[in-house]
Design a protein around this motif. Sequence first.
Motif, PDB file in Angstrom:
ATOM      1  N   ILE A 297      83.370 -22.461   7.008  1.00  0.00           N
ATOM      2  CA  ILE A 297      82.233 -23.134   7.529  1.00  0.00           C
ATOM      3  C   ILE A 297      81.912 -22.247   8.922  1.00  0.00           C
ATOM      4  CG2 ILE A 297      82.645 -25.453   6.740  1.00  0.00           C
ATOM      5  CD1 ILE A 297      83.904 -25.829   9.350  1.00  0.00           C
ATOM      6  N   LEU A 298      82.305 -21.252   9.189  1.00  0.00           N
ATOM      7  CA  LEU A 298      82.245 -20.609  10.443  1.00  0.00           C
ATOM      8  C   LEU A 298      81.439 -19.372   9.893  1.00  0.00           C
ATOM      9  CD1 LEU A 298      85.576 -20.768  12.224  1.00  0.00           C
ATOM     10  CD2 LEU A 298      83.450 -22.371  12.531  1.00  0.00           C
ATOM     11  N   THR A 299      80.796 -18.756  10.913  1.00  0.00           N
ATOM     12  CA  THR A 299      80.109 -17.409  10.766  1.00  0.00           C
ATOM     13  C   THR A 299      80.609 -16.376  11.944  1.00  0.00           C
ATOM     14  OG1 THR A 299      78.291 -18.116  11.972  1.00  0.00           O
ATOM     15  CG2 THR A 299      78.190 -18.317   9.433  1.00  0.00           C
ATOM     16  N   ASP A 300      80.698 -15.204  11.799  1.00  0.00           N
ATOM     17  CA  ASP A 300      80.952 -14.174  12.672  1.00  0.00           C
ATOM     18  C   ASP A 300      80.526 -12.984  12.571  1.00  0.00           C
ATOM     19  OD1 ASP A 300      82.428 -13.440  14.823  1.00  0.00           O
ATOM     20  OD2 ASP A 300      84.446 -13.785  13.910  1.00  0.00           O
ATOM     21  N   LYS A 301      80.630 -11.916  13.547  1.00  0.00           N
ATOM     22  CA  LYS A 301      80.132 -10.730  13.243  1.00  0.00           C
ATOM     23  C   LYS A 301      81.025  -9.896  14.272  1.00  0.00           C
ATOM     24  CE  LYS A 301      76.257  -9.512  15.150  1.00  0.00           C
ATOM     25  NZ  LYS A 301      74.730  -9.518  15.798  1.00  0.00           N
ATOM     26  N   GLY A 302      80.868  -8.442  14.203  1.00  0.00           N
ATOM     27  CA  GLY A 302      81.901  -7.903  15.221  1.00  0.00           C
ATOM     28  C   GLY A 302      82.804  -7.094  14.644  1.00  0.00           C
TER      29      GLY A 302
ATOM     30  N   ILE B 103      80.134 -31.527  10.060  1.00  0.00           N
ATOM     31  CA  ILE B 103      81.013 -31.354  11.358  1.00  0.00           C
ATOM     32  C   ILE B 103      79.927 -30.993  12.638  1.00  0.00           C
ATOM     33  CG2 ILE B 103      82.758 -29.963  12.318  1.00  0.00           C
ATOM     34  CD1 ILE B 103      83.786 -29.467   9.574  1.00  0.00           C
ATOM     35  N   ASP B 104      79.009 -30.129  12.228  1.00  0.00           N
ATOM     36  CA  ASP B 104      78.258 -29.721  13.325  1.00  0.00           C
ATOM     37  C   ASP B 104      76.981 -29.305  12.492  1.00  0.00           C
ATOM     38  OD1 ASP B 104      76.517 -28.623  15.324  1.00  0.00           O
ATOM     39  OD2 ASP B 104      78.531 -27.586  16.346  1.00  0.00           O
ATOM     40  N   PRO B 105      75.759 -29.730  12.816  1.00  0.00           N
ATOM     41  CA  PRO B 105      74.821 -29.269  12.271  1.00  0.00           C
ATOM     42  C   PRO B 105      74.424 -27.691  12.734  1.00  0.00           C
ATOM     43  CG  PRO B 105      74.212 -31.266  13.006  1.00  0.00           C
ATOM     44  CD  PRO B 105      75.408 -30.934  13.356  1.00  0.00           C
ATOM     45  N   LYS B 106      74.612 -27.161  13.757  1.00  0.00           N
ATOM     46  CA  LYS B 106      74.575 -25.987  14.005  1.00  0.00           C
ATOM     47  C   LYS B 106      75.267 -25.016  13.219  1.00  0.00           C
ATOM     48  CE  LYS B 106      74.250 -23.199  18.558  1.00  0.00           C
ATOM     49  NZ  LYS B 106      74.686 -23.227  19.898  1.00  0.00           N
ATOM     50  N   LEU B 107      76.355 -25.190  12.977  1.00  0.00           N
ATOM     51  CA  LEU B 107      77.186 -24.553  11.938  1.00  0.00           C
ATOM     52  C   LEU B 107      76.476 -24.196  10.840  1.00  0.00           C
ATOM     53  CD1 LEU B 107      80.850 -25.950  12.456  1.00  0.00           C
ATOM     54  CD2 LEU B 107      80.066 -23.839  13.263  1.00  0.00           C
ATOM     55  N   ALA B 108      75.808 -25.398  10.411  1.00  0.00           N
ATOM     56  CA  ALA B 108      75.097 -25.475   9.034  1.00  0.00           C
ATOM     57  C   ALA B 108      74.032 -24.358   9.079  1.00  0.00           C
ATOM     58  CB  ALA B 108      74.755 -26.822   8.511  1.00  0.00           C
ATOM     59  N   GLU B 109      73.512 -24.435  10.197  1.00  0.00           N
ATOM     60  CA  GLU B 109      72.231 -23.578  10.473  1.00  0.00           C
ATOM     61  C   GLU B 109      72.541 -22.108  10.560  1.00  0.00           C
ATOM     62  OE1 GLU B 109      69.993 -24.550  14.088  1.00  0.00           O
ATOM     63  OE2 GLU B 109      69.811 -26.606  13.545  1.00  0.00           O
ATOM     64  N   GLN B 110      73.669 -21.981  11.095  1.00  0.00           N
ATOM     65  CA  GLN B 110      74.151 -20.517  11.227  1.00  0.00           C
ATOM     66  C   GLN B 110      74.654 -20.120   9.739  1.00  0.00           C
ATOM     67  OE1 GLN B 110      77.457 -20.901  13.976  1.00  0.00           O
ATOM     68  NE2 GLN B 110      75.830 -20.081  15.759  1.00  0.00           N
ATOM     69  N   LEU B 111      75.362 -20.933   8.942  1.00  0.00           N
ATOM     70  CA  LEU B 111      75.941 -20.467   7.656  1.00  0.00           C
ATOM     71  C   LEU B 111      74.467 -20.200   6.700  1.00  0.00           C
ATOM     72  CD1 LEU B 111      78.615 -20.296   6.548  1.00  0.00           C
ATOM     73  CD2 LEU B 111      78.258 -22.759   5.866  1.00  0.00           C
ATOM     74  N   ALA B 112      73.347 -21.103   6.819  1.00  0.00           N
ATOM     75  CA  ALA B 112      72.224 -20.834   6.083  1.00  0.00           C
ATOM     76  C   ALA B 112      71.684 -19.567   6.331  1.00  0.00           C
ATOM     77  CB  ALA B 112      71.174 -22.162   6.295  1.00  0.00           C
ATOM     78  N   GLU B 113      71.940 -19.147   7.542  1.00  0.00           N
ATOM     79  CA  GLU B 113      71.230 -17.663   7.794  1.00  0.00           C
ATOM     80  C   GLU B 113      71.841 -16.471   7.403  1.00  0.00           C
ATOM     81  OE1 GLU B 113      70.633 -17.705  12.154  1.00  0.00           O
ATOM     82  OE2 GLU B 113      69.282 -19.301  12.284  1.00  0.00           O
ATOM     83  N   VAL B 114      73.282 -16.612   6.717  1.00  0.00           N
ATOM     84  CA  VAL B 114      73.905 -15.532   6.387  1.00  0.00           C
ATOM     85  C   VAL B 114      73.187 -15.053   4.923  1.00  0.00           C
ATOM     86  CG1 VAL B 114      76.114 -15.121   5.360  1.00  0.00           C
ATOM     87  CG2 VAL B 114      76.082 -16.484   7.307  1.00  0.00           C
ATOM     88  N   ASP B 115      72.762 -13.977   4.873  1.00  0.00           N
ATOM     89  CA  ASP B 115      72.136 -13.348   3.701  1.00  0.00           C
ATOM     90  C   ASP B 115      72.336 -11.927   3.489  1.00  0.00           C
ATOM     91  OD1 ASP B 115      70.475 -12.606   5.794  1.00  0.00           O
ATOM     92  OD2 ASP B 115      68.867 -13.834   5.103  1.00  0.00           O
ATOM     93  N   TRP B 116      71.872 -11.034   4.298  1.00  0.00           N
ATOM     94  CA  TRP B 116      72.081  -9.610   4.101  1.00  0.00           C
ATOM     95  C   TRP B 116      73.250  -9.153   4.894  1.00  0.00           C
ATOM     96  CZ3 TRP B 116      69.495  -7.186   0.646  1.00  0.00           C
ATOM     97  CH2 TRP B 116      68.344  -7.697   0.300  1.00  0.00           C
ATOM     98  N   ILE B 117      73.965  -8.301   4.393  1.00  0.00           N
ATOM     99  CA  ILE B 117      75.174  -7.767   4.766  1.00  0.00           C
ATOM    100  C   ILE B 117      75.198  -6.156   5.208  1.00  0.00           C
ATOM    101  CG2 ILE B 117      77.800  -7.094   4.155  1.00  0.00           C
ATOM    102  CD1 ILE B 117      77.387  -9.946   2.165  1.00  0.00           C
ATOM    103  N   THR B 118      75.794  -5.890   6.449  1.00  0.00           N
ATOM    104  CA  THR B 118      75.698  -4.465   6.800  1.00  0.00           C
ATOM    105  C   THR B 118      76.915  -4.291   7.530  1.00  0.00           C
ATOM    106  OG1 THR B 118      73.294  -4.753   7.218  1.00  0.00           O
ATOM    107  CG2 THR B 118      74.453  -2.862   7.635  1.00  0.00           C
ATOM    108  N   ARG B 119      77.876  -3.390   7.306  1.00  0.00           N
ATOM    109  CA  ARG B 119      78.939  -3.160   7.570  1.00  0.00           C
ATOM    110  C   ARG B 119      79.340  -1.501   7.894  1.00  0.00           C
ATOM    111  NH1 ARG B 119      82.104  -6.158   3.139  1.00  0.00           N
ATOM    112  NH2 ARG B 119      81.408  -8.122   3.594  1.00  0.00           N
TER     113      ARG B 119
END
Lengths: 473, 112
Positions: A409-414, A344-360
């Motif tokens: 396929i999306l990423t988010d924070k906040g 759909i969008d290579p930028k989405l894939a890049e953002q998804l690939a960056e998801v690793d550590w989780i802090t909430r």
Amino acid sequence: MRILSRLSVCLLLLSLLPVNSSAQVATKEYKISAVSLTFFRATGDVYLDVTFTDNLDLTHVEDLSVTNIISIKTQPNGIDLTPLPNSSGNVQTVLGNPRKLRIPIDQTKKLPTDDDTKVDICFRAIHFIDADMTPHVSGVCGTGDLITPGNINAKLALQLKKLEDTPQAKSSDEKNIFASGFTTKGEGEDAEGGAEIHLNSKDLGVPNLFAALHLLKGTGENADPKNFELELKHRTTFIFGRKNLAAARDALDAGNTALAQGLIEDYRKRIFSSIHVDLGGKLEAEALGFDVANFVGEGNIKILSRTKTLFGSKSGFYKFRLIPAGLEAGYNLGKTDEAAAAAIDPKLAEQLAEVDWITRFKAGAGFTLFYRNVESKLPFKRIEVDLQGVYRYLFSREVKFDETTKKNILTDKGHKPWFQGDLKFFLADSDRGKVGFKLTFNRGSLPPVFAQTKSFQFGLIFETSEDEPKANP
Amino acid sequence: MATEDGRLKVALAIDNTSDLVTVSLGPPATVDPNDLFIRQFNDPKVGIDNEQMRDFKERLKIFLPKIASDIDQIPENSNLIIEDVAEFVRLALLKQAANSEFNFHIAAKKMK
């Protein structure tokens, strides 16, 4: 219309279920249900406990007289034991149990021998009273075991097993072995189905360690939080006012009941009960696909209120819990829609690939209210309210479900809040059952895919008395 | 001196956890509701849920520190009938008293 017709069918089916007797209704057997002779001669504990199947009519004081006892005899040696009356010539009633008597045995008279194992007791007449105040009278006999220093460990183990074998309670936020199916209505066109499962185990053999499984799944549009959690946590509890309680205990043990009573009454003014500190870890996954999975360690502080009466009336109560602060930290184990995102969008894939550590960061609250008054002139004889909310702040980007493509396929924070509520209003509440309606809503998003949920359920309900807590038979 | 049966302490630990239950120490001691012990912890007249069972147990341990390890074994299940818990407490106190008596006799023999 579909949802209404479905509810009508459910109501019809539920109305065909058998209705059972109410919780506090006695068994109407009018006999002895248990007898035990405690025989600890060295400590001076020699008494007989007799439990009946139904409430005793204590207006018949003659029932309590030792002259009402025909015999107390051991087995196999047939030794006659002599009851020891109090100053009024009576046996003892027992605090808070109208179905139990305690009969001290005169230790200056004959006592059981070492090979006696059982005891028999017979009364001339015992008056019982039903919940509907119907009197019954019958002569009753019963047999039970001796409890001695020789078998106390076995008896204690047996009693513990009885406690462990009691079916687990289903409560609002700590639902044990509870599973339900429901119809739900999201923002889409159709009503759909769903499932909510909570399995908790507290028998891991390690003190204060709990395992739990939670599943929240719906199929309706905007009605599927896609939440699955398998967790293990350790709980430490700190009671408020510990010193006051210890002082009350010491006063009571010293025989100063006035001081103890004063301290206990002061304690009742407290609103907060305890602090629970939970530390643990959990596997979060997208229910039921497991396409996205996280391993998360968590720690949170929970403050519990005492159960408080509703406006000073014992017809109802409320209680609440606050989670002022909690932390969730972990690592993403899987995010399988990277290829779909790239398409759909290579930028989405890049953002998804960056998801690793989780802090909430996490905070939350829960509120429970219960009201029951069948004599009330209000239309609602019984109200049950359970509200819960949790707020999460994601410091790092995490996977988010895309409602358009139905893929992760999306990423988010906040900010990621979640609210849920269950409200039940009963128009009728009797021994045969309860009739009313139920409102349930879910709003917000939950890990690991934070699918936006906005669902609302409404239903007519009929609950049999089987759902009520039962009095001891 | 006879061993206490722990019944009053069980009622007090419930009183401290829920305002729906009131213990008057008397004498004689009374409890409201007067049939408290034939009810379950999650009865609407008691109002204690699974999570609060932990608080009840912690308070009971303060009232009966001699049997704290036994109290730890009580399941945190609000479906439990209060009388069943009271009986468990009574038996634990008897066991503790018997062990103390036994140890006292052993110590006395050694002294001789």
